[in-house]
Design a protein around this motif. Structure first.
Motif, short mmCIF file in Angstrom:
data_model
loop_
_atom_site.label_atom_id
_atom_site.label_comp_id
_atom_site.label_asym_id
_atom_site.label_seq_id
_atom_site.Cartn_x
_atom_site.Cartn_y
_atom_site.Cartn_z
N ILE A 64 0.86 -1.18 0.00
CA ILE A 64 0.00 0.00 0.00
C ILE A 64 0.90 1.24 0.00
N THR A 65 0.69 2.11 -0.96
CA THR A 65 1.56 3.27 -1.13
C THR A 65 1.08 4.45 -0.29
N VAL A 66 2.02 5.03 0.45
CA VAL A 66 1.77 6.21 1.26
C VAL A 66 2.71 7.31 0.80
N SER A 67 2.34 8.57 1.01
CA SER A 67 3.21 9.68 0.66
C SER A 67 4.47 9.65 1.53
N ASP A 68 5.48 10.35 1.11
CA ASP A 68 6.77 10.41 1.80
C ASP A 68 6.60 10.76 3.28
N ILE A 69 6.90 9.82 4.16
CA ILE A 69 6.72 10.05 5.60
C ILE A 69 7.86 10.87 6.20
N GLU A 70 8.89 11.14 5.42
CA GLU A 70 9.97 11.98 5.91
C GLU A 70 9.78 13.46 5.56
#
Length: 379
Positions: A64-70
């Motif tokens: 599942i793709t999530v936006s850049d958590i950094e």
């Protein structure tokens, strides 16, 4: 084993990390998926994507793709928080296993650490963001990949010792099937020595010092080639450095590869030039294919590589030291052979995949099956 299977079989696990690109963290996640996928109801892996997603698909694991958590953007942070809360609810997640500090931070920020069982794998030593780290890891059971990583968590971050455990990295046995690498085959008749270095092309891996050692090596060894396996932000810089040192014919960039041990098995030995490490997989992978290593004496690397026993240690950021050890191994086949024998024995005794799988299941059993989950239900 039956107890573990019973306790875990109805569980849904979410592995959460930053990216699924090539690297030790991603390989550990893939290993855990393999160990657990037939013992649980469902496994999901959440990240911003990468080359390793293909391997997840082959295993039948949903990514599942999530936006850049950094990202530090407030808009992205809020978006990711809403996304995670919805994901955890819709997929009925029981267990969250974070493999990145910011992943753990988001899980805590989303208010999930009191509702779900939260595991955290810590793959490296760090000396920054103390308050963020303590916040992110609160209420989690923490698995350090080595003793040095555990020491870092206890002494620098002052985390409670009763929540920090050592779960050492390992690799599966090599299947022994070698697909010849054309670049090696082309030089075989010249009796070239091939030395490989595996890792992301980032500051951490110290590839610059590896490349700078080659002119020194060439003064003593007539035919030697360096193979660099990996990709990353420093790709263009390292290619430029190779050009400036007139090493284009001697340094071969192979880019991202999934057949790392196939390549290692065809080389004479391996170099690990890292500036810092948690407990690196590269020496373990080399040992599993009966190859020795020249490695920098940093952090958890010294937990695997014993100088003069199964490999050779050098100081970090030291091309001269790397060159001296590479020359010695190139010129001394008897020494290299003895180190290889000891290296493979180290792998079998201390870093076998079977032992690792048992420890993973033991930890899951300890924190899940031994009692009720935080929701009050048996999982």
């Amino acid at each position: 084993m039956a107890k573990k299977e019973f306790c875990l079989k109805n569980s849904n696990i979410l592995f959460f990390t930053s990216v699924m690109k090539q690297g030790g963290t991603e390989r550990v996640i893939l290993q855990m998926c393999k160990i657990l996928k037939d013992r649980v109801n469902k496994i999901y892996v959440c990240s911003s994507g990468g080359d390793s997603v293909k391997q997840l698909e082959l295993m039948g694991i949903e990514h599942i793709t999530v936006s850049d958590i950094e990202s530090k953007s407030p808009v992205k942070i809020l978006k990711n928080l809403r996304f995670l809360k919805k994901l955890i609810k819709e997929k009925q997640i029981d267990i969250i296993h974070s493999h990145h500090r910011m992943a753990a931070f988001f899980i805590r920020l989303a208010g999930q650490t009191k509702k779900k069982i939260h595991f955290v794998n810590v793959h490296n030593t760090f000396y920054n963001k103390k308050r963020l780290t303590r916040f992110a890891y609160k209420n989690a059971q923490i698995f350090a990949v080595g003793e040095k990583v555990k020491e870092n968590l206890l002494k620098f971050y002052n985390l409670p010792e009763n929540r920090v455990y050592v779960l050492r990295n390992a690799v599966e046995p090599f299947d022994g099937e070698i697909t010849p690498l054309k670049v090696i085959e082309d030089f075989k008749e010249r009796s070239c020595k091939f030395i490989c270095n595996v890792g992301r092309l980032t500051e951490q891996k110290g590839m610059e010092y590896f490349i700078r050692s080659l002119p020194l090596v060439k003064n003593a060894v007539s035919d030697v080639k360096y193979l660099i396996v990996g990709d990353g932000d420093l790709r263009e810089y390292l290619h430029g450095l190779t050009d400036s040192l007139d090493l284009n014919q001697d340094v071969i960039f192979l880019g991202y590869r999934t057949d790392i041990r196939n390549i290692m098995a065809q080389c004479d030995f391996v170099v690990l030039s890292s500036l810092w490490e948690g407990l690196p997989l590269t020496p373990i992978e080399a040992f599993s294919v009966k190859k020795t290593i020249v490695a920098t004496a940093v952090d958890g690397t010294v937990e695997v590589v014993k100088d003069g026993v199964n490999g050779m240690l050098v100081t970090p950021e030291n091309s001269q030291a790397i060159a001296e050890k590479v020359i010695r191994l190139c010129q001394n086949a008897e020494l290299r052979n003895q180190l290889e024998i000891n290296a493979f024995e180290t792998y079998r005794e201390n870093f076998s995949f079977e032992g690792y799988a048992e420890r993973v299941l033991e930890f899951y059993d300890r924190f899940i099956c031994a009692g009720k989950s935080k929701t009050g239900k048996r999982v």
